[in-house]
Design a protein around this motif. Structure first.
Motif, PDB file in Angstrom:
ATOM      1  N   GLU A 136      12.340  70.267 -21.930  1.00 23.96           N
ATOM      2  CA  GLU A 136      11.978  69.114 -22.760  1.00 23.96           C
ATOM      3  C   GLU A 136      11.976  69.459 -24.242  1.00 23.96           C
ATOM      4  O   GLU A 136      12.527  68.718 -25.057  1.00 23.96           O
ATOM      5  CB  GLU A 136      10.597  68.567 -22.358  1.00 23.96           C
ATOM      6  CG  GLU A 136      10.570  67.890 -21.003  1.00 23.96           C
ATOM      7  CD  GLU A 136      11.439  66.647 -20.940  1.00 23.96           C
ATOM      8  OE1 GLU A 136      11.483  65.879 -21.920  1.00 23.96           O
ATOM      9  OE2 GLU A 136      12.092  66.447 -19.905  1.00 23.96           O
ATOM     10  N   GLN A 140      16.113  69.190 -24.765  1.00 22.98           N
ATOM     11  CA  GLN A 140      16.116  67.747 -25.015  1.00 22.98           C
ATOM     12  C   GLN A 140      15.713  67.433 -26.448  1.00 22.98           C
ATOM     13  O   GLN A 140      15.834  66.299 -26.884  1.00 22.98           O
ATOM     14  CB  GLN A 140      15.175  67.028 -24.033  1.00 22.98           C
ATOM     15  CG  GLN A 140      15.563  67.191 -22.568  1.00 22.98           C
ATOM     16  CD  GLN A 140      16.953  66.651 -22.261  1.00 22.98           C
ATOM     17  OE1 GLN A 140      17.374  65.647 -22.824  1.00 22.98           O
ATOM     18  NE2 GLN A 140      17.670  67.320 -21.379  1.00 22.98           N
ATOM     19  N   ARG A 142      12.710  67.338 -27.834  1.00 20.47           N
ATOM     20  CA  ARG A 142      11.519  66.494 -27.961  1.00 20.47           C
ATOM     21  C   ARG A 142      10.385  67.263 -28.633  1.00 20.47           C
ATOM     22  O   ARG A 142      10.290  68.481 -28.504  1.00 20.47           O
ATOM     23  CB  ARG A 142      11.089  65.999 -26.592  1.00 20.47           C
ATOM     24  CG  ARG A 142      12.108  65.052 -25.978  1.00 20.47           C
ATOM     25  CD  ARG A 142      11.563  64.333 -24.751  1.00 20.47           C
ATOM     26  NE  ARG A 142      12.471  63.303 -24.321  1.00 20.47           N
ATOM     27  CZ  ARG A 142      13.475  63.486 -23.474  1.00 20.47           C
ATOM     28  NH1 ARG A 142      13.682  64.677 -22.948  1.00 20.47           N
ATOM     29  NH2 ARG A 142      14.257  62.492 -23.138  1.00 20.47           N
ATOM     30  N   SER A 143       9.517  66.529 -29.289  1.00 13.78           N
ATOM     31  CA  SER A 143       8.326  67.143 -29.885  1.00 13.78           C
ATOM     32  C   SER A 143       7.324  67.451 -28.770  1.00 13.78           C
ATOM     33  O   SER A 143       7.487  67.024 -27.622  1.00 13.78           O
ATOM     34  CB  SER A 143       7.703  66.185 -30.901  1.00 13.78           C
ATOM     35  OG  SER A 143       7.167  65.053 -30.228  1.00 13.78           O
ATOM     36  N   ALA A 145       4.323  66.269 -28.459  1.00 14.49           N
ATOM     37  CA  ALA A 145       3.717  65.010 -28.005  1.00 14.49           C
ATOM     38  C   ALA A 145       4.669  64.243 -27.079  1.00 14.49           C
ATOM     39  O   ALA A 145       4.249  63.699 -26.043  1.00 14.49           O
ATOM     40  CB  ALA A 145       3.340  64.149 -29.207  1.00 14.49           C
ATOM     41  N   GLU A 146       5.964  64.195 -27.433  1.00 12.96           N
ATOM     42  CA  GLU A 146       6.952  63.498 -26.588  1.00 12.96           C
ATOM     43  C   GLU A 146       7.090  64.199 -25.242  1.00 12.96           C
ATOM     44  O   GLU A 146       7.160  63.543 -24.195  1.00 12.96           O
ATOM     45  CB  GLU A 146       8.305  63.441 -27.286  1.00 12.96           C
ATOM     46  CG  GLU A 146       8.343  62.545 -28.500  1.00 12.96           C
ATOM     47  CD  GLU A 146       9.629  62.691 -29.296  1.00 12.96           C
ATOM     48  OE1 GLU A 146      10.000  61.713 -29.970  1.00 12.96           O
ATOM     49  OE2 GLU A 146      10.260  63.765 -29.250  1.00 12.96           O
ATOM     50  N   ALA A 147       7.142  65.525 -25.255  1.00 15.42           N
ATOM     51  CA  ALA A 147       7.254  66.276 -24.001  1.00 15.42           C
ATOM     52  C   ALA A 147       6.018  66.059 -23.134  1.00 15.42           C
ATOM     53  O   ALA A 147       6.126  65.893 -21.912  1.00 15.42           O
ATOM     54  CB  ALA A 147       7.453  67.760 -24.284  1.00 15.42           C
ATOM     55  N   ASN A 149       4.012  63.466 -23.112  1.00 19.44           N
ATOM     56  CA  ASN A 149       4.074  62.100 -22.594  1.00 19.44           C
ATOM     57  C   ASN A 149       5.063  62.008 -21.442  1.00 19.44           C
ATOM     58  O   ASN A 149       4.792  61.388 -20.418  1.00 19.44           O
ATOM     59  CB  ASN A 149       4.451  61.141 -23.733  1.00 19.44           C
ATOM     60  CG  ASN A 149       4.387  59.700 -23.313  1.00 19.44           C
ATOM     61  OD1 ASN A 149       3.595  59.327 -22.450  1.00 19.44           O
ATOM     62  ND2 ASN A 149       5.220  58.879 -23.934  1.00 19.44           N
ATOM     63  N   ARG A 150       6.213  62.624 -21.603  1.00 20.97           N
ATOM     64  CA  ARG A 150       7.280  62.583 -20.583  1.00 20.97           C
ATOM     65  C   ARG A 150       6.864  63.313 -19.309  1.00 20.97           C
ATOM     66  O   ARG A 150       7.190  62.865 -18.205  1.00 20.97           O
ATOM     67  CB  ARG A 150       8.529  63.231 -21.178  1.00 20.97           C
ATOM     68  CG  ARG A 150       9.733  63.065 -20.366  1.00 20.97           C
ATOM     69  CD  ARG A 150      10.763  62.344 -21.197  1.00 20.97           C
ATOM     70  NE  ARG A 150      12.039  62.560 -20.584  1.00 20.97           N
ATOM     71  CZ  ARG A 150      12.666  61.598 -19.900  1.00 20.97           C
ATOM     72  NH1 ARG A 150      12.182  60.407 -19.825  1.00 20.97           N
ATOM     73  NH2 ARG A 150      13.810  61.853 -19.323  1.00 20.97           N
TER      74      ARG A 150
END
Length: 190
Positions: A136, A140, A142-143, A145-147, A149-150
């Motif tokens: 992630e 990918q 992603r930050s 926080a994004e990781a 959340n995912r």
């Protein structure tokens, strides 16, 4: 019968050779100058003259049909050859000469394949939780926080799993410094 055909062919070859020689002696300089003016290149002009004489050899009847001068026919053929070459060249992509400064359009990708295999092998050795976090964040893009959340986990857990996953990669390849550099180059900051 074969001997008769052979003698006939030999006489024809001798006549064809004499025709081409006389054409070249009489019109060769003018033909070369004309072709060089059209092409702007001596070697290309010589190729055009040669092709023109080959066409004259293939169509000797066009030279003696009485519909104009021989030189006019040769110059027209030369102009048509230059035009055909220009059109053919314009229809193709530009050719680039190989040199040290010119990079190939497509480089050998074998090293990239091997590097990818090393990185994939390293990721396969990690636990699924650690691998998912690295995929992630690093692959990918992603930050944290994004990781988080995912993956459905808290951001602190993403940070800690990322830390321990990178530590595990360093430990795995401690004896192979090149592999550590490869993994680092592929986007995973080891």
């Amino acid at each position: 019968m074969a001997a008769l055909w052979s003698r006939s062919r030999q006489r024809q070859d001798t006549g064809d050779e004499a025709l081409i020689r006389s054409l070249y002696e009489e019109h060769g300089r003018a033909l070369l100058a004309y072709a060089q003016r059209l092409t702007g290149d001596r070697s290309a002009a010589e190729d055009v003259v040669q092709e023109t004489l080959i066409r004259a050899w293939k169509h000797p009847d066009a030279l003696v049909n009485g519909k104009g001068s021989v030189r006019g026919w040769l110059l027209t053929v030369a102009r048509n050859i230059v035009t055909d070459r220009y059109r053919a060249k314009a229809a193709r992509p530009t050719e680039v000469a190989e040199s040290v400064t010119t990079q190939p359009v497509e480089q050998d990708h074998a090293d990239a394949v091997v590097d990818s295999m090393v990185v994939m092998e390293a990721l396969d050795r990690l636990s699924p939780d650690h691998r998912d976090v690295l995929m992630e964040i690093y692959f990918q893009g992603r930050s944290v926080a994004e990781a988080a959340n995912r993956l459905g986990i808290p951001p602190g857990t993403v940070k800690s799993r990322s830390h321990y996953a990178l530590k595990a990669l360093r430990d795995m390849y401690a004896d192979r410094p090149k592999a550590v550099k490869l993994v680092a180059l592929k986007g995973v900051a080891v």
